[in-house]
Design an enzyme around this catalytic site. Structure first.
Site, PDB file in Angstrom:
ATOM      1  N   LYS A 122     -11.797  63.341  81.985  1.00  0.00           N
ATOM      2  CA  LYS A 122     -12.544  63.284  80.719  1.00  0.00           C
ATOM      3  C   LYS A 122     -12.384  61.942  80.012  1.00  0.00           C
ATOM      4  CE  LYS A 122     -13.132  68.085  79.390  1.00  0.00           C
ATOM      5  NZ  LYS A 122     -12.959  69.075  78.315  1.00  0.00           N
ATOM      6  N   LYS A 134     -18.237  69.393  90.149  1.00  0.00           N
ATOM      7  CA  LYS A 134     -18.371  70.792  89.718  1.00  0.00           C
ATOM      8  C   LYS A 134     -19.535  70.938  88.728  1.00  0.00           C
ATOM      9  CE  LYS A 134     -15.311  71.035  85.799  1.00  0.00           C
ATOM     10  NZ  LYS A 134     -14.227  71.510  85.041  1.00  0.00           N
ATOM     11  N   LYS A 184     -21.045  71.567  81.854  1.00  0.00           N
ATOM     12  CA  LYS A 184     -21.882  71.424  80.653  1.00  0.00           C
ATOM     13  C   LYS A 184     -22.167  69.966  80.361  1.00  0.00           C
ATOM     14  CE  LYS A 184     -19.499  75.245  78.422  1.00  0.00           C
ATOM     15  NZ  LYS A 184     -18.339  75.618  77.647  1.00  0.00           N
TER      16      LYS A 184
HETATM   17  P1  AMP Z   1     -15.186  75.504  79.859  1.00  0.00           P
HETATM   18  O1  AMP Z   1     -16.656  75.614  79.825  1.00  0.00           O
HETATM   19  O2  AMP Z   1     -14.711  74.237  80.451  1.00  0.00           O
HETATM   20  O3  AMP Z   1     -14.530  75.887  78.583  1.00  0.00           O
HETATM   21  O4  AMP Z   1     -14.726  76.632  80.906  1.00  0.00           O
HETATM   22  C1  AMP Z   1     -14.694  78.008  80.586  1.00  0.00           C
HETATM   23  C2  AMP Z   1     -14.303  78.804  81.807  1.00  0.00           C
HETATM   24  O5  AMP Z   1     -15.286  78.639  82.834  1.00  0.00           O
HETATM   25  C3  AMP Z   1     -12.970  78.380  82.427  1.00  0.00           C
HETATM   26  O6  AMP Z   1     -12.292  79.524  82.892  1.00  0.00           O
HETATM   27  C4  AMP Z   1     -13.367  77.494  83.561  1.00  0.00           C
HETATM   28  O7  AMP Z   1     -12.418  77.493  84.604  1.00  0.00           O
HETATM   29  C5  AMP Z   1     -14.663  78.177  84.032  1.00  0.00           C
HETATM   30  N1  AMP Z   1     -15.557  77.200  84.673  1.00  0.00           N
HETATM   31  C6  AMP Z   1     -16.145  76.123  84.096  1.00  0.00           C
HETATM   32  N2  AMP Z   1     -16.889  75.440  84.990  1.00  0.00           N
HETATM   33  C7  AMP Z   1     -16.774  76.118  86.166  1.00  0.00           C
HETATM   34  C8  AMP Z   1     -17.322  75.935  87.476  1.00  0.00           C
HETATM   35  N3  AMP Z   1     -18.147  74.923  87.765  1.00  0.00           N
HETATM   36  N4  AMP Z   1     -16.981  76.826  88.435  1.00  0.00           N
HETATM   37  C9  AMP Z   1     -16.156  77.867  88.168  1.00  0.00           C
HETATM   38  N5  AMP Z   1     -15.608  78.093  86.960  1.00  0.00           N
HETATM   39  C10 AMP Z   1     -15.913  77.249  85.958  1.00  0.00           C
END
Ligand code: AMP
Ligand code: TRP
Length: 332
Positions: free
Chosen positions: A111, A194, A197
């Site tokens: 990041k 990956k 967002k």
């Molecule tokens: P975040 O949007 O980064 O707050 O992630 C929220 C949840 O979604 C966390 O448990 C992350 O590990 C999961 N997550 C985010 N992006 C991915 C992805 N590309 N594949 C699988 N899990 C994800």
């Protein structure tokens, strides 16, 4: 009964990676566990957030959790900044975690990018706040996608060091829970990144609010290769984009990748992609519609968050008070 805690950032559109890596598993866990789900707005501001957008996204993520099937009466759903104990315990953990531990965190490196000196201090100590989130509820399990495993290991290190320093057994060791066939959903445009967002390309992800036409267009445009689908998932190892699409199909259909390979062995991608589109529309479509309905009911969403914050304070104030006693803070 084990206690489950997890968090999600209100930083943009929820996408298929969030759904398959996290939300769907959270919904399954609510049947048998006490679950606490936090919309981590304090974490969100470690990188710049437009204030109006942050408020909007916090409600939209709340809607996403409920639309995915989480029952806000059975589970506790709240936004992090509403429960001040998170920031308070994080401070104590800032004094427990070592610089060397934080220097190893790969998410910070990703990041912060090249401009490390310009990153906020909050981004650097992000994992300490995450440890506070989890340990404030003495959670036993933390259901997350693969990318968060290192942060949970750090939370364990913090719990262990706190317990050792203060000769206490106050904190249990939290375990990551990484479930399903799509624990790391990759970008639809590049199998080595990956799904995220923050990817500037809208075509790289399927958002939970996408309608059938958008889902179909994005799957059609998804990068694949010119080979036929193999009968054995081992043959997908060198084909990251193809593997990703198969993993998504497997997760959405509650099958394993081997079963998907057997089903589509020798087929062309065009055939597979039509089947994937139909499946993705049938699973994600109704969730998107329900999300849109909930987002228009701001009063209801705010009442869910208020009720969740009240219930979470009952647990977290007690644990914070135990921590303060152990540390030797006077309660004057
Ligand atoms: P975040 O949007 O980064 O707050 O992630 C929220 C949840 O979604 C966390 O448990 C992350 O590990 C999961 N997550 C985010 N992006 C991915 C992805 N590309 N594949 C699988 N899990 C994800
Ligand atoms: N860091 C997590 C992410 O980006 C979000 C998060 C914050 C979290 N606090 C947490 C996840 C506590 C699990 C438990 O996905």
């Amino acid at each position: 009964m084990s206690r489950i805690f997890s968090g999600i950032q209100p930083t943009g559109d929820l996408h298929l990676g969030n759904y398959l890596g996290a939300l769907r598993n959270w919904v399954a866990l609510q049947k048998e566990h006490e679950c606490i789900y936090c919309i981590v707005d304090l974490h969100a501001i470690t990188v710049w957030q437009d204030p109006k957008g942050l408020a909007l996204n916090t409600r939209e993520v709340t809607a996403g959790l409920i639309a995915s099937g989480l029952d806000p009466k059975k589970n506790i759903i709240f936004n992090q900044s509403a429960v001040s104990a998170h920031a308070e315990l994080a401070w104590v953990f800032n004094c427990i975690a070592r610089l060397g531990w934080l220097n190893r965190m790969t998410q910070f490196k990703e990041k912060a990018g090249e401009q490390k000196e310009n990153a906020s201090v909050g981004l650097y100590i992000y994992p300490n706040l995450m440890a506070a989130d989890i340990l404030l509820y003495k959670a036993n399990y933390v259901p997350v996608g693969e990318d968060q495993k290192q942060h949970i290991e750090l939370a364990r290190d913090i719990a262990q060091k706190f317990n050792n320093n203060y000769k206490t057994e106050l904190f249990p060791m939290p375990e990551p829970m990484i479930l399903g066939e799509a624990t790391r959903v990759m970008s639809l445009k590049d199998g080595s990144n990956k799904m995220s967002k923050s990817d500037p390309s809208e075509n790289s992800r399927i958002n939970m609010t996408d309608g059938p036409d958008e889902i179909s267009r994005k799957i059609k445009k998804a990068t694949s290769d010119s080979e036929l689908l193999p009968g054995d998932p081992k043959d997908l190892l060198s084909r990251p984009e193809a593997r990703n699409l198969c993993a998504i199909y497997a997760a959405l259909s509650n099958k394993n990748i081997s079963a998907v390979c057997i089903e589509f062995e020798g087929k062309q991608f065009s055939v597979f992609k039509s089947a994937l589109t139909e499946l993705a529309v049938s699973v994600m479509g109704p969730i998107g519609v329900e999300m849109a309905r909930l987002v228009s009911d701001q009063g209801y969403l705010d009442s869910v968050l208020k009720d969740g914050a009240e219930r979470s304070r009952v647990i977290s104030n007690k644990v914070l008070s135990e921590v303060y006693d152990v540390v030797g803070f006077l309660k004057t």
